[in-house]
Design a protein around this motif. Structure first.
Motif, PDB file in Angstrom:
ATOM      1  N   ARG A  68       0.853  -1.197   0.000  1.00 19.66           N
ATOM      2  CA  ARG A  68       0.000   0.000   0.000  1.00 19.66           C
ATOM      3  C   ARG A  68       0.884   1.240   0.000  1.00 19.66           C
ATOM      4  O   ARG A  68       2.020   1.208   0.491  1.00 19.66           O
ATOM      5  N   VAL A  69       0.340   2.313  -0.570  1.00 20.27           N
ATOM      6  CA  VAL A  69       1.111   3.555  -0.664  1.00 20.27           C
ATOM      7  C   VAL A  69       1.074   4.259   0.689  1.00 20.27           C
ATOM      8  O   VAL A  69      -0.002   4.516   1.236  1.00 20.27           O
ATOM      9  N   LEU A  70       2.272   4.562   1.217  1.00 22.53           N
ATOM     10  CA  LEU A  70       2.382   5.253   2.503  1.00 22.53           C
ATOM     11  C   LEU A  70       2.621   6.744   2.319  1.00 22.53           C
ATOM     12  O   LEU A  70       2.293   7.552   3.180  1.00 22.53           O
ATOM     13  N   HIS A  71       3.227   7.102   1.179  1.00 19.80           N
ATOM     14  CA  HIS A  71       3.675   8.482   1.005  1.00 19.80           C
ATOM     15  C   HIS A  71       4.020   8.680  -0.464  1.00 19.80           C
ATOM     16  O   HIS A  71       4.491   7.761  -1.122  1.00 19.80           O
ATOM     17  N   ARG A  72       3.776   9.879  -0.955  1.00 16.48           N
ATOM     18  CA  ARG A  72       4.133  10.176  -2.344  1.00 16.48           C
ATOM     19  C   ARG A  72       4.599  11.625  -2.439  1.00 16.48           C
ATOM     20  O   ARG A  72       4.010  12.498  -1.796  1.00 16.48           O
ATOM     21  N   GLU A  73       5.634  11.889  -3.199  1.00 17.18           N
ATOM     22  CA  GLU A  73       6.102  13.271  -3.367  1.00 17.18           C
ATOM     23  C   GLU A  73       7.003  13.382  -4.590  1.00 17.18           C
ATOM     24  O   GLU A  73       7.454  12.369  -5.142  1.00 17.18           O
ATOM     25  N   SER A  74       7.262  14.636  -4.988  1.00 19.37           N
ATOM     26  CA  SER A  74       8.279  14.916  -6.000  1.00 19.37           C
ATOM     27  C   SER A  74       9.449  15.596  -5.315  1.00 19.37           C
ATOM     28  O   SER A  74       9.247  16.383  -4.385  1.00 19.37           O
ATOM     29  N   ASN A  75      10.665  15.302  -5.778  1.00 16.87           N
ATOM     30  CA  ASN A  75      11.855  15.957  -5.241  1.00 16.87           C
ATOM     31  C   ASN A  75      12.636  16.470  -6.443  1.00 16.87           C
ATOM     32  O   ASN A  75      13.320  15.712  -7.135  1.00 16.87           O
ATOM     33  N   ALA A  76      12.489  17.778  -6.712  1.00 19.01           N
ATOM     34  CA  ALA A  76      13.076  18.354  -7.928  1.00 19.01           C
ATOM     35  C   ALA A  76      14.597  18.286  -7.895  1.00 19.01           C
ATOM     36  O   ALA A  76      15.242  18.014  -8.916  1.00 19.01           O
ATOM     37  N   GLU A  77      15.172  18.531  -6.713  1.00 15.21           N
ATOM     38  CA  GLU A  77      16.643  18.520  -6.631  1.00 15.21           C
ATOM     39  C   GLU A  77      17.200  17.140  -6.982  1.00 15.21           C
ATOM     40  O   GLU A  77      18.234  17.028  -7.649  1.00 15.21           O
ATOM     41  N   GLN A  78      16.504  16.090  -6.551  1.00 13.28           N
ATOM     42  CA  GLN A  78      16.956  14.725  -6.844  1.00 13.28           C
ATOM     43  C   GLN A  78      16.442  14.240  -8.198  1.00 13.28           C
ATOM     44  O   GLN A  78      16.826  13.164  -8.656  1.00 13.28           O
ATOM     45  N   GLY A  79      15.537  15.002  -8.824  1.00 14.56           N
ATOM     46  CA  GLY A  79      15.028  14.637 -10.146  1.00 14.56           C
ATOM     47  C   GLY A  79      14.120  13.417 -10.122  1.00 14.56           C
ATOM     48  O   GLY A  79      14.089  12.646 -11.085  1.00 14.56           O
ATOM     49  N   VAL A  80      13.362  13.264  -9.028  1.00  8.66           N
ATOM     50  CA  VAL A  80      12.517  12.073  -8.920  1.00  8.66           C
ATOM     51  C   VAL A  80      11.078  12.407  -8.528  1.00  8.66           C
ATOM     52  O   VAL A  80      10.802  13.386  -7.824  1.00  8.66           O
ATOM     53  N   GLU A  81      10.204  11.545  -9.021  1.00  7.64           N
ATOM     54  CA  GLU A  81       8.844  11.467  -8.516  1.00  7.64           C
ATOM     55  C   GLU A  81       8.810  10.116  -7.815  1.00  7.64           C
ATOM     56  O   GLU A  81       9.218   9.103  -8.401  1.00  7.64           O
ATOM     57  N   GLU A  82       8.357  10.089  -6.569  1.00  4.54           N
ATOM     58  CA  GLU A  82       8.542   8.854  -5.809  1.00  4.54           C
ATOM     59  C   GLU A  82       7.330   8.488  -4.976  1.00  4.54           C
ATOM     60  O   GLU A  82       6.507   9.339  -4.628  1.00  4.54           O
ATOM     61  N   ALA A  83       7.236   7.218  -4.656  1.00  4.60           N
ATOM     62  CA  ALA A  83       6.230   6.735  -3.706  1.00  4.60           C
ATOM     63  C   ALA A  83       6.917   5.761  -2.771  1.00  4.60           C
ATOM     64  O   ALA A  83       7.747   4.954  -3.196  1.00  4.60           O
ATOM     65  N   MET A  84       6.573   5.857  -1.482  1.00 10.38           N
ATOM     66  CA  MET A  84       6.999   4.874  -0.491  1.00 10.38           C
ATOM     67  C   MET A  84       5.839   3.908  -0.292  1.00 10.38           C
ATOM     68  O   MET A  84       4.701   4.343  -0.073  1.00 10.38           O
ATOM     69  N   ILE A  85       6.138   2.638  -0.356  1.00  9.43           N
ATOM     70  CA  ILE A  85       5.077   1.659  -0.144  1.00  9.43           C
ATOM     71  C   ILE A  85       5.478   0.722   0.993  1.00  9.43           C
ATOM     72  O   ILE A  85       6.665   0.526   1.278  1.00  9.43           O
ATOM     73  N   GLY A  86       4.450   0.168   1.643  1.00 13.28           N
ATOM     74  CA  GLY A  86       4.688  -0.731   2.769  1.00 13.28           C
ATOM     75  C   GLY A  86       3.684  -1.862   2.761  1.00 13.28           C
ATOM     76  O   GLY A  86       2.696  -1.829   2.020  1.00 13.28           O
ATOM     77  N   THR A  87       3.958  -2.841   3.605  1.00 11.26           N
ATOM     78  CA  THR A  87       3.019  -3.970   3.714  1.00 11.26           C
ATOM     79  C   THR A  87       1.822  -3.555   4.565  1.00 11.26           C
ATOM     80  O   THR A  87       1.818  -2.491   5.190  1.00 11.26           O
ATOM     81  N   GLY A  88       0.833  -4.415   4.637  1.00  8.65           N
ATOM     82  CA  GLY A  88      -0.345  -4.139   5.472  1.00  8.65           C
ATOM     83  C   GLY A  88      -0.011  -4.031   6.937  1.00  8.65           C
ATOM     84  O   GLY A  88      -0.735  -3.387   7.691  1.00  8.65           O
ATOM     85  N   THR A  89       1.069  -4.663   7.373  1.00  5.99           N
ATOM     86  CA  THR A  89       1.444  -4.637   8.798  1.00  5.99           C
ATOM     87  C   THR A  89       2.736  -3.857   9.019  1.00  5.99           C
ATOM     88  O   THR A  89       3.456  -4.097   9.982  1.00  5.99           O
ATOM     89  N   GLN A  90       3.007  -2.912   8.137  1.00  3.39           N
ATOM     90  CA  GLN A  90       4.260  -2.147   8.188  1.00  3.39           C
ATOM     91  C   GLN A  90       4.505  -1.546   9.575  1.00  3.39           C
ATOM     92  O   GLN A  90       3.672  -0.797  10.088  1.00  3.39           O
ATOM     93  N   GLY A  91       5.629  -1.866  10.178  1.00  2.00           N
ATOM     94  CA  GLY A  91       6.021  -1.260  11.451  1.00  2.00           C
ATOM     95  C   GLY A  91       7.076  -0.202  11.215  1.00  2.00           C
ATOM     96  O   GLY A  91       7.627  -0.104  10.110  1.00  2.00           O
ATOM     97  N   PRO A  92       7.400   0.599  12.256  1.00  2.00           N
ATOM     98  CA  PRO A  92       8.292   1.739  12.054  1.00  2.00           C
ATOM     99  C   PRO A  92       9.705   1.369  11.620  1.00  2.00           C
ATOM    100  O   PRO A  92      10.379   2.177  10.987  1.00  2.00           O
ATOM    101  N   GLU A  93      10.180   0.182  11.983  1.00  2.00           N
ATOM    102  CA  GLU A  93      11.538  -0.192  11.564  1.00  2.00           C
ATOM    103  C   GLU A  93      11.542  -1.268  10.477  1.00  2.00           C
ATOM    104  O   GLU A  93      12.572  -1.878  10.200  1.00  2.00           O
ATOM    105  N   ASN A  94      10.386  -1.495   9.855  1.00  2.00           N
ATOM    106  CA  ASN A  94      10.363  -2.388   8.692  1.00  2.00           C
ATOM    107  C   ASN A  94      10.767  -1.584   7.461  1.00  2.00           C
ATOM    108  O   ASN A  94      10.275  -0.463   7.255  1.00  2.00           O
ATOM    109  N   ALA A  95      11.639  -2.149   6.650  1.00  2.00           N
ATOM    110  CA  ALA A  95      12.074  -1.456   5.439  1.00  2.00           C
ATOM    111  C   ALA A  95      10.882  -1.194   4.516  1.00  2.00           C
ATOM    112  O   ALA A  95       9.993  -2.039   4.374  1.00  2.00           O
TER     113      ALA A  95
END
Ligand code: MC0
Length: 148
Positions: A34-61
């Protein structure tokens, strides 16, 4: 720094993708993330999304989907040279400057003289893949109070 203070956990693994919406569709509808976060970073030249599992914990990659914002993006260059796939491994740290300085003392080059801004306001630097066995290693100090 002591070795035990260097890294907290694997923060994320970055995948270079040609089209962010297509990649999100695959990873959510087929792989069940599932999508946790989405943003653009112009300096890095990326459009990105962070995704996690249904049970994503704070120290899970997390998985970071990275699409190029333009043709000059490092991700555009990576896609042209290597095709889609794993572009980076990111380690979470408490203090990016201290960790970079320690690794520099140990012969590992970092790419930036001072940290830049990464996902969710984090402070980031990268170790050169030539000094880390062929892995582009990102150091991520999350914005305070977040683990993006
Ligand atoms: C290049 N190389 C890599 C690599 N990219 N090796 C492993 N993983 C990668 N991702 C190798 C090439 O194969 C080549 O080796 C040598 O490094 C030079 O590559 P190049 O194709 O000539 O590319 P350069 O030198 O122009 O750029 C490589 C470099 C660049 C790592 C310096 O990609 C860079 O500045 N990356 C850091 C920024 C970044 O990746 N931003 C996008 C993610 P040979 O043996 O052929 O010489 S943004 C992000 O991650 C933020 C938002 C976040 O998480 O917070």
């Amino acid at each position: 720094m002591d070795n035990s203070d260097l890294f907290i956990c694997i923060d994320h693994v970055g995948l270079a993708v040609a089209n962010l919406d297509d990649a999100i569709k695959f990873h959510t509808e087929v792989m069940g993330w599932r999508v946790l976060h989405r943003e653009s970073n112009a300096e890095q030249g990326v459009e990105e999304a962070m995704i996690g599992t249904g049970t994503q914990g704070p120290e899970n990659a997390q998985i970071q989907l990275l699409a190029p914002l333009n043709e000059n993006s490092t991700i555009a260059k990576f896609l042209a040279k290597s095709g889609p796939g794993m572009q980076q491994l990111a380690y979470r740290v408490h203090d990016v400057e201290k960790v970079a300085a320690t690794l520099n003392e140990r012969g590992v080059r970092t790419l930036y003289p001072a940290p830049k801004i990464g996902t969710g306001g984090s402070r980031i630097n990268f170790c050169h893949p030539k000094d880390t066995g062929g892995i582009l290693l990102e150091l991520v100090e999350p914005a305070s109070g977040t683990a993006h």
